[in-house]
Design a protein around this motif. Structure first.
Motif, short mmCIF file in Angstrom:
data_model
loop_
_atom_site.label_atom_id
_atom_site.label_comp_id
_atom_site.label_asym_id
_atom_site.label_seq_id
_atom_site.Cartn_x
_atom_site.Cartn_y
_atom_site.Cartn_z
N LEU A 1 0.83 -1.20 0.00
CA LEU A 1 0.00 0.00 0.00
C LEU A 1 0.87 1.26 0.00
O LEU A 1 0.60 2.22 -0.72
N CYS B 1 -8.21 2.85 -0.99
CA CYS B 1 -7.12 2.03 -0.46
C CYS B 1 -7.64 0.83 0.33
O CYS B 1 -7.02 -0.24 0.32
N ILE C 1 0.96 4.36 -2.78
CA ILE C 1 0.50 5.71 -2.49
C ILE C 1 1.63 6.73 -2.45
O ILE C 1 1.37 7.94 -2.51
#
Length: 274
Positions: free
Chosen positions: A22, A253, A26
């Motif tokens: 993740l 997300c 990002i």
């Protein structure tokens, strides 16, 4: 048998792997956002544009922090309506997709109607929904469902159709009926496409909630934006937009974490293919 246990343990992903993936995803957009904010801040300071027209990012952040209690009070209703409406959308999308997968006649009849439903402008239909169903929770939920159910439905239908033919023939050769074929072959094949559609829909859900609040609500980010716009508080309007963007990105997300939990084999295969 004993040798299979260590092998299985070796294949397990580290506990922090989803979070690391993740962060990798990002970090680039965060860097770009910081650069854009820097350019925005510099442009406002150089041109000297009035804050009522275009406030600088630091002014927006400062105003948002000062009004954090009001923003939080209006974010919760928007988030609540978004989650309820999106849950209804998932139920509708799954129900329609499964029905279409089981019925060729229904597929031919419903698919054109599903496409036609997306040509309806939400800004025009939202006031009518308020007139028909009042100012409660139901009209807002319906608007969100109307905005978001289409990607989920189409993604699932196409995912069902992508099922491996050899696996399907194997289930049929073992005496499996249509339902077993669906559960063991077509449904697992559709899950990756479903999560792709889920990511598209969840961002539309927040936008749909804002639209629904504009035409009928007492609290919410849409109502708050309208009030601050009428008061010429452009900084607070943009602060609300930032909160909306953060909310959408957070929900986006979250879909990756859900995908890792529900279909970890697909996530690992996608990572190996990179």
């Amino acid at each position: 048998m004993t040798g299979a246990v260590p092998a299985a343990r070796a294949e397990r992903a580290p506990k922090g792997e989803p979070m690391r993936e993740l962060l990798v995803r990002i970090t680039p957009p965060l860097v770009i956002v910081v650069l854009l904010l820097f350019v925005w801040e510099a442009a406002v300071r150089i041109t000297g544009v009035a804050p009522e027209i275009l406030p600088a990012p630091l002014r927006v952040i400062s105003a948002g922090w000062d009004a954090r209690a009001d923003l939080w009070e209006n974010t919760l209703p928007t988030l609540y309506v978004t989650l309820i409406g999106f849950s209804v959308s998932l139920v509708i999308g799954w129900g329609l997709a499964v029905a279409i997968d089981f019925s060729t006649w229904l597929r031919r009849g419903m698919m054109p109607l599903l496409v036609a439903s997306q040509t309806i402008p939400i800004i025009a239909i939202a006031p009518l929904v308020i007139i028909w169903f009042g100012f409660g929770l139901l009209p807002k939920v319906l608007v969100i469902a109307l905005v978001t159910f289409f990607p989920v439905t189409v993604g699932l239908v196409e995912g069902f159709d992508s099922a491996d033919r050899e696996s399907a023939n194997l289930v049929k050769s073992m005496g499996g009926d249509r339902w077993k074929l669906f559960c063991y072959v077509r449904l697992p094949s559709a899950l990756p496409a479903f999560f792709t559609a889920l990511r598209i829909s969840i961002t539309y859900a927040v936008t749909g909630a804002i639209f629904a609040e504009y035409v009928g609500a007492e609290f919410g980010l849409g109502i708050y934006m309208g009030m601050q716009k009428n008061a010429f508080r452009t900084d607070l309007v943009l602060a609300s937009v930032m909160v909306t963007a953060v909310l959408s990105v957070a929900l986006f997300c979250l879909t990756y974490l859900l995908e890792y939990v529900i279909v970890p084999w697909h996530v690992k295969a996608r990572r190996r293919g990179k």
